[in-house]
Design a protein around this motif. Sequence first.
Motif, short mmCIF file in Angstrom:
data_model
loop_
_atom_site.label_atom_id
_atom_site.label_comp_id
_atom_site.label_asym_id
_atom_site.label_seq_id
_atom_site.Cartn_x
_atom_site.Cartn_y
_atom_site.Cartn_z
N GLN A 1 129.42 18.87 26.59
CA GLN A 1 128.22 18.34 27.24
C GLN A 1 128.13 16.83 27.03
O GLN A 1 128.51 16.32 25.98
N TYR A 2 127.68 16.12 28.04
CA TYR A 2 127.31 14.72 27.88
C TYR A 2 125.95 14.77 27.23
O TYR A 2 124.97 15.04 27.89
N SER A 3 125.90 14.54 25.92
CA SER A 3 124.69 14.91 25.21
C SER A 3 123.49 14.12 25.69
O SER A 3 123.58 12.92 25.96
N LEU B 1 137.43 6.88 34.44
CA LEU B 1 137.88 6.75 33.05
C LEU B 1 136.90 5.97 32.16
O LEU B 1 137.20 5.76 30.98
N HIS B 2 135.75 5.56 32.70
CA HIS B 2 134.92 4.60 31.96
C HIS B 2 134.44 5.11 30.61
O HIS B 2 134.23 4.33 29.69
N ASP B 3 134.25 6.42 30.49
CA ASP B 3 133.77 6.97 29.21
C ASP B 3 134.86 7.75 28.47
O ASP B 3 134.55 8.52 27.56
N LEU B 4 136.11 7.53 28.84
CA LEU B 4 137.20 8.27 28.17
C LEU B 4 137.19 8.01 26.66
O LEU B 4 137.62 8.85 25.88
N GLU C 1 132.08 16.36 34.25
CA GLU C 1 131.23 16.23 35.45
C GLU C 1 130.72 14.80 35.59
O GLU C 1 130.66 14.26 36.71
N HIS C 2 130.37 14.18 34.47
CA HIS C 2 129.90 12.78 34.53
C HIS C 2 131.00 11.86 35.06
O HIS C 2 130.75 11.00 35.91
N ALA C 3 132.21 12.07 34.59
CA ALA C 3 133.35 11.25 35.05
C ALA C 3 133.59 11.47 36.55
O ALA C 3 133.78 10.52 37.31
N TRP D 1 126.78 3.40 39.55
CA TRP D 1 127.26 4.77 39.79
C TRP D 1 127.15 5.59 38.51
O TRP D 1 126.76 6.77 38.55
N ASP D 2 127.50 4.99 37.39
CA ASP D 2 127.42 5.63 36.08
C ASP D 2 125.99 6.15 35.83
O ASP D 2 125.79 7.30 35.40
N ASP D 3 125.01 5.31 36.12
CA ASP D 3 123.62 5.70 35.89
C ASP D 3 123.19 6.88 36.75
O ASP D 3 122.37 7.70 36.34
FE LIG Z 1 129.03 6.87 31.62
#
Ligand SMILES: [Fe+2]
Length: 188
Positions: A19-21, A53-56, A29-31, A155-157
């Motif tokens: 989970q993306y906490s 890949l921004h949160d890899l 899913e977030h990626a 987009w991330d937000d």
């Molecule tokens: Fe992110």
Amino acid sequence: MALAFDDIALLFARHDSTQYSGEPVTQTEHALQTAWFAEQSGAHEQLITAALLHDLGHLLHDQVDTPTARGIDDLHQFSVLPFLRGLFGERVLDAIRWHVDAKRYLCATRAHYQAALSADSQRSLALQGGVFSPAQAQAFIARPHAEEAVRLRLWDDQAKIKALPTPGLDHYLAIAARCRLGHMRPQP
Ligand SMILES: [Fe+2]
Ligand SMILES: [Fe+2]
């Protein structure tokens, strides 16, 4: 230290249900949603790859909890870079590198942006150095690829939507594969 390209798929597979906490989506899913918003916006493939890949960095360090809740800034935007450096060029790396500072920039320059951030993003903002001063904002946006990092950030937000249908990981890994160093065709 460097990742092989196929390691990226393995990392997502290992964290498929992580989970993306604090948010109603998994890390994968977030990626995918971030990459999908980039693709929908007509972004070039290197920026779609950066979005994917921004949160890899969170996945590399098995960060399954919420570090910000413990008062820790995990610096995931920087820690991932040595792992990706052999695979992608500066355009991809810079958008990843600056996606946290882009939030500090947007808070300083866009009315209502900060208030609309999720609770976790608000909490992490202070740990990440807080809102930029006008001079800091100006210096930030002059950095290479900072404007692309700002697009990625928006987009991330958005990419925290429960059960949003998107293309699968294979679709975006194929785009990323075309952006590898030595495989790239020129892009606008
Ligand atoms: Fe992110
Ligand atoms: Fe992030």
